[in-house]
Design a protein around this motif. Sequence first.
Motif, PDB file in Angstrom:
ATOM      1  N   ASN A 235       0.806  -1.224   0.000  1.00  0.00           N
ATOM      2  CA  ASN A 235       0.000   0.000   0.000  1.00  0.00           C
ATOM      3  C   ASN A 235       0.841   1.277   0.000  1.00  0.00           C
ATOM      4  O   ASN A 235       0.366   2.336   0.413  1.00  0.00           O
ATOM      5  N   CYS A 236       2.086   1.188  -0.450  1.00  0.00           N
ATOM      6  CA  CYS A 236       2.941   2.362  -0.590  1.00  0.00           C
ATOM      7  C   CYS A 236       3.400   2.477  -2.042  1.00  0.00           C
ATOM      8  O   CYS A 236       3.589   1.464  -2.721  1.00  0.00           O
ATOM      9  N   PHE A 237       3.585   3.696  -2.511  1.00  0.00           N
ATOM     10  CA  PHE A 237       4.073   3.923  -3.869  1.00  0.00           C
ATOM     11  C   PHE A 237       4.509   5.376  -3.992  1.00  0.00           C
ATOM     12  O   PHE A 237       4.356   6.168  -3.052  1.00  0.00           O
ATOM     13  N   THR A 238       5.065   5.726  -5.140  1.00  0.00           N
ATOM     14  CA  THR A 238       5.473   7.100  -5.409  1.00  0.00           C
ATOM     15  C   THR A 238       4.383   7.801  -6.207  1.00  0.00           C
ATOM     16  O   THR A 238       3.791   7.210  -7.114  1.00  0.00           O
ATOM     17  N   MET A 239       4.125   9.055  -5.864  1.00  0.00           N
ATOM     18  CA  MET A 239       3.103   9.839  -6.557  1.00  0.00           C
ATOM     19  C   MET A 239       3.725  11.122  -7.103  1.00  0.00           C
ATOM     20  O   MET A 239       4.325  11.893  -6.359  1.00  0.00           O
ATOM     21  N   ASP A 240       3.607  11.312  -8.413  1.00  0.00           N
ATOM     22  CA  ASP A 240       4.034  12.551  -9.066  1.00  0.00           C
ATOM     23  C   ASP A 240       2.800  13.375  -9.394  1.00  0.00           C
ATOM     24  O   ASP A 240       1.850  12.861 -10.004  1.00  0.00           O
TER      25      ASP A 240
END
Length: 257
Positions: A163-168
């Motif tokens: 449930n974690c990721f990178t957001m641009d």
Amino acid sequence: RLRRLSLIAEYDLRNKKDFGRFIGQDMHIKLFHLHPGLIVGLWKKSPEIAFVMGTLHYHQLLEKSFLGSTESPYIFPPHIPILDDIDPEYGLHGYQLHIDMYSGSRTFLCRTFRGLFCRKEYIKNGHLRIAAIGLRNHKRHASLAGKVDFLWETLTLSGSIQNCFTMDVTVLDESEAPYWCFSAPVQLCESKSLETCYDFMGQNFDLNYKDDMGRIHAELIWMKEAEEYYVINLVLYLNTEKVNSYFGTNYTDSPVD
């Protein structure tokens, strides 16, 4: 010939009790985010750094990379507002939002929303409220493709943080000039809201991010049958003072009814 180096940011990693914003963890590491643009993984069994990763938005990255010096980063010239005394809602409409959610080479969501706006009555608590995805607008609801997790790897171990990721995020103004840009790790957390949306059957999750320019709030539903997250609400909150400074306006909170 030596390549010229340009300082982008400095971080003090000696204080292992203060590594910025906590993002998530698995059985081996804890993940933290230091503004601007640094992800730090700490071993859980010892207060040592497992890895560091950079996460920098591409806007003005070339200038930051080449126009500074080894001692100091490049200082951008101050923004000069373009005034408009004709449009009574100048700075409230014409926004675009481009959002990418990903981990490594895997993309979970890539969408652009145009024609976004804020009504004057939605200026509250020092922020402009701009909705990109609404609960009742089912056509704009979006699914996150694939298993959502943050992949990490060291020389000896590898793993993933669920449930974690990178957001641009890239927010453009009416003239399509970048207004707010960032790249940061985020986490989906189980919703603590007592409100229930009966249009959707599934577990509720929230996504939140904030900095000096504003904040982003998203609500997601975990659809067990499809094994996918669905974004059912996505709202931008732009800092009113920053908007006024950028556009030369003088917006204030809407009066309470």
